[in-house]
Each structure stands twice: as C-alpha cells, then as structure tokens.
Scaffold this active site. Sequence first.
Site, PDB file in Angstrom:
ATOM      1  N   GLY A 100       0.801  -1.214   0.000  1.00 12.95           N
ATOM      2  CA  GLY A 100       0.000   0.000   0.000  1.00 12.95           C
ATOM      3  C   GLY A 100       0.833   1.262   0.000  1.00 12.95           C
ATOM      4  O   GLY A 100       1.388   1.672  -1.020  1.00 12.95           O
ATOM      5  N   CYS A 101       0.916   1.914   1.163  1.00 10.29           N
ATOM      6  CA  CYS A 101       1.592   3.212   1.248  1.00 10.29           C
ATOM      7  C   CYS A 101       3.074   3.117   0.883  1.00 10.29           C
ATOM      8  O   CYS A 101       3.616   4.005   0.230  1.00 10.29           O
ATOM      9  CB  CYS A 101       1.421   3.788   2.644  1.00 10.29           C
ATOM     10  SG  CYS A 101      -0.283   4.235   3.029  1.00 10.29           S
ATOM     11  N   LEU A 102       3.728   2.038   1.291  1.00 12.68           N
ATOM     12  CA  LEU A 102       5.143   1.925   0.976  1.00 12.68           C
ATOM     13  C   LEU A 102       5.353   1.737  -0.521  1.00 12.68           C
ATOM     14  O   LEU A 102       6.167   2.418  -1.135  1.00 12.68           O
ATOM     15  CB  LEU A 102       5.768   0.771   1.750  1.00 12.68           C
ATOM     16  CG  LEU A 102       7.286   0.667   1.559  1.00 12.68           C
ATOM     17  CD1 LEU A 102       8.003   0.587   2.884  1.00 12.68           C
ATOM     18  CD2 LEU A 102       7.650  -0.526   0.691  1.00 12.68           C
ATOM     19  N   THR A 134       4.718   4.912  -2.456  1.00 11.46           N
ATOM     20  CA  THR A 134       5.817   5.853  -2.249  1.00 11.46           C
ATOM     21  C   THR A 134       7.027   5.459  -3.079  1.00 11.46           C
ATOM     22  O   THR A 134       7.688   6.322  -3.688  1.00 11.46           O
ATOM     23  CB  THR A 134       6.175   5.910  -0.758  1.00 11.46           C
ATOM     24  OG1 THR A 134       5.033   6.396  -0.021  1.00 11.46           O
ATOM     25  CG2 THR A 134       7.367   6.819  -0.506  1.00 11.46           C
TER      26      THR A 134
END
Length: 219
Positions: A160-162, A165
Amino acid sequence: MPERPWDSLLSDRDREVIEAAGYDEAGASNWDTRGVGDRPMLLVVDVQRVTVGADVPITEAVEESRIAMGEVAHRALEHLVPFVEFVREQGIPVAHTRVVPPAYDPDDPEVQIVDALAPLDDEPVVDKRYASAFFGTDLVSRLVRADVDTLVVVGDTTSGCLRATVVDAQQFGFKVVVPEECVFDRVDLSHRASLLDMWMKYADVRPTSEVRELLAGES
C-alpha cells in the site's frame, strides 16, 4: 542465488521469464533500478501506533483496530529499529511520514509514530492523507533542497503506502532501495508479491544486511 521472499510464489515459467528478460541482474529495462547514489536519505513510512498495535497475533490486533498488524509489525520492528539506528550512526538523514485518516486528529496519540522509532529533533515528519508520501505533500521539495538522490524506504504497508511511495520516488527520478526485512504488510501474499514487483520494476530490493553494506560503502 539466496532464496528471496517471493521465490515460493513463482512458477517455472515465471522464473524463466525473469531470467531471460534479465530482471534478476538488472531490474527494469527502461531505467536503472539497482544500486545507491551518493546522497541517500532514509524514509520511514507510517510506522504508527494505530497501524502497529499490540504485540499479539494479527487476528487479535484487528479486533482493536482493523488496520493494526500486531505481531507482523513487531517482528519487522526487530529489524527496523536497529536499521534506523545504524543509518543515524552513518550520518545519513532520516525522515518520517504519518498517514492521518479523516477520522483522526493529528494530535491523536494513535496516529503518532511508535516510541521505538520516535523522530529525533532534526528529523522531519511529513503528514499525508493518501497512500504515496509524495501525493499532496512537499516531500519532493524537501528532497531537492536536501540534495538527496536516493531514498531508502522502510515501513508499511508493503503493498500500500510503501509501494505507492516507492513507485512515485522512482518516477520523480530518485534511486530507491528497500531493505526487505524492514517492510511489512497484513497479508503475506501481498507483501511477497509487492516485493517482487518493486524488485523487478522500481527499486533495489535487498536483504537488510546487504543494504547496510551499500550504505556503509562496503560493496
């Protein structure tokens, strides 16, 4: 070749494709996704109380908070905490991100970074609403001002967020390195498959011991 987290997911055909296309040696064909530059920064993504939770089985952790990862997060912290300490000792700058969901206030204790990774006074914290640390934030400007050319990305969630990014960092022209034991996810399949995708296309995904050597200039 040492076993990688995604190896058990691959069919014989998958392995043939990876080897024939050279992903195992060089990563993506259209851009350089291996190695570290001269001016790295460590970015710690969303290692917060609400996403970590208590050190209990994840099936119990989600009963307290549906986004908590319990023992999955705590096992990763066993690698993450000493890695962050190592990076600081190397004099490499460190930054952190926090996701602040609409239901939470930025001052809510639950959205704070866990005590074991508490930012030092000179370590910035970038608040965000969405998956990527770059979307709707001033992170690119911060990195440009700091003359950073490489992001070492750790934290959660791998899929997800990682991952969001990492993809954005590569697209903004930064080299990206991911220490594989220092990232975590609530679903093991998502974790392993995302590491594979990042390794093939967007980042230099390595065992944490190898990333330490890279940052120390030993390889």
